[in-house]
Design a protein around this motif. Structure first.
Motif, PDB file in Angstrom:
ATOM      1  N   CYS A 178       0.886  -1.136   0.078  1.00  0.00           N
ATOM      2  CA  CYS A 178      -0.135   0.051  -0.029  1.00  0.00           C
ATOM      3  C   CYS A 178       0.782   1.129   0.073  1.00  0.00           C
ATOM      4  N   PRO A 179       0.562   2.245  -0.925  1.00  0.00           N
ATOM      5  CA  PRO A 179       1.380   3.398  -0.926  1.00  0.00           C
ATOM      6  C   PRO A 179       1.154   4.254   0.258  1.00  0.00           C
ATOM      7  N   TRP A 201      -0.020   5.058   7.640  1.00  0.00           N
ATOM      8  CA  TRP A 201      -1.612   4.442   8.190  1.00  0.00           C
ATOM      9  C   TRP A 201      -1.419   3.966   9.560  1.00  0.00           C
ATOM     10  N   PRO A 254      -4.795  -2.564   6.052  1.00  0.00           N
ATOM     11  CA  PRO A 254      -5.724  -3.556   5.629  1.00  0.00           C
ATOM     12  C   PRO A 254      -5.408  -4.943   6.669  1.00  0.00           C
ATOM     13  N   CYS A 266      -7.692   4.979   1.971  1.00  0.00           N
ATOM     14  CA  CYS A 266      -7.883   4.082   0.649  1.00  0.00           C
ATOM     15  C   CYS A 266      -7.941   4.724  -0.551  1.00  0.00           C
ATOM     16  N   THR A 267      -6.975   4.814  -1.353  1.00  0.00           N
ATOM     17  CA  THR A 267      -7.113   5.579  -3.124  1.00  0.00           C
ATOM     18  C   THR A 267      -7.740   4.829  -3.909  1.00  0.00           C
ATOM     19  N   CYS A 318      -6.091   2.220  -5.223  1.00  0.00           N
ATOM     20  CA  CYS A 318      -5.104   1.809  -6.323  1.00  0.00           C
ATOM     21  C   CYS A 318      -5.052   0.321  -6.788  1.00  0.00           C
ATOM     22  N   TYR A 319      -5.677  -0.152  -5.969  1.00  0.00           N
ATOM     23  CA  TYR A 319      -5.962  -1.945  -6.394  1.00  0.00           C
ATOM     24  C   TYR A 319      -4.333  -2.592  -6.066  1.00  0.00           C
ATOM     25  N   ASN A 320      -3.281  -2.068  -5.555  1.00  0.00           N
ATOM     26  CA  ASN A 320      -2.096  -2.473  -5.337  1.00  0.00           C
ATOM     27  C   ASN A 320      -2.325  -3.908  -4.601  1.00  0.00           C
ATOM     28  N   CYS A 321      -2.892  -3.938  -3.525  1.00  0.00           N
ATOM     29  CA  CYS A 321      -2.924  -4.625  -2.422  1.00  0.00           C
ATOM     30  C   CYS A 321      -3.653  -5.876  -3.061  1.00  0.00           C
ATOM     31  N   THR A 344      -9.799  -3.858  -1.439  1.00  0.00           N
ATOM     32  CA  THR A 344     -10.191  -2.584  -1.719  1.00  0.00           C
ATOM     33  C   THR A 344     -11.822  -2.226  -1.433  1.00  0.00           C
TER      34      THR A 344
END
Ligand code: SF4
Ligand code: SF4
Length: 212
Positions: free
Chosen positions: A49-50, A55, A59, A83-84, A86-89, A100
């Motif tokens: 997570c960026p 944080w 998550p 949470c932005t 970004c779907y990285n996770c 997300t």
């Protein structure tokens, strides 16, 4: 009895069913909440997570706290609002949890219960975005931006608008912002159809959660 009171009472009654079992409450009431028990606490999402270093609750931590029954801490956390999308996770989770969506589901649930942290800027953005989409059937970028700038009063709004004028003019020049939208309304063709669809979706959702 007002509708708001009826909804609050129904919320309380529905929540009472899950007393002392927050995981079950999340599974029953939060979008994609039934996935939380699949988390194996590997920490990949926290590391991807960026926002990781900023944080308090990644998550991974949030899912562990849900299983530990830390209801207040989870629902009052500002993590879900950071949470932005970004779907990285989500693309990296070895268990393929829809992280997300769960984060947004938790944000939505805490807001509905009145437990979400007050004054969180992302919450104001989410609400303005949703209100605009609901009213016009699409987001009116100009009205949305103005509402954001002026949400803390007229003077602050003018200051915000002046500070962002370069960006605004750039967007107008690039055709990404149309000043005429404020006059035209920039609505979709069938707003009443959208309103009916949302009302039906809410009715189905309330029935699913045992509130209707
Ligand atoms: S990446 Fe997936 S399995 Fe690993 S901690 Fe995050 S949610 Fe859990
Ligand atoms: S989707 Fe949200 S929680 Fe996942 S990595 Fe991006 S910002 Fe973090």
């Amino acid at each position: 009895m007002t509708t708001a009171m009826t909804t609050a009472n129904a919320n309380e009654a529905a929540v009472a069913k899950y007393k002392n079992n927050f995981l079950k409450e999340v599974e029953a009431t939060v979008e994609e909440g039934h996935w939380v028990k699949m988390c194996m606490q590997c920490g990949v999402c926290a590391g991807s997570c960026p926002f990781g270093p900023h944080w308090e609750h990644s998550p991974q931590k949030i899912f562990m706290m849900i299983r530990a029954g830390k209801r207040e801490e989870v629902l009052k956390s500002d993590a879900m609002w950071m949470c932005t999308s970004c779907y990285n996770c989500m693309v990296r989770c070895p268990r393929q949890l829809p992280i997300t969506h769960i984060m947004h589901g938790l944000a939505n649930y805490s807001y509905r219960l009145g437990l979400s942290p007050k004054g969180q800027p992302n919450q104001a953005i989410a609400k303005l975005f949703w209100d605009s989409a609901l009213k016009y059937g699409r987001v009116n970028e100009l009205k949305f931006s103005l509402a954001m700038y002026f949400r803390d009063g007229f003077v602050q709004g003018v200051k915000n608008a002046l500070a962002m004028q370069g960006v605004g003019l750039g967007l107008v020049k690039a055709g990404r912002l149309n000043p005429m939208e404020i006059i035209s309304g920039h609505t979709c063709k069938d707003t009443s159809g959208i309103h009916k669809m949302i009302a039906k979706a809410r009715e189905i959702e309330d029935r699913r959660r045992g509130l209707a």
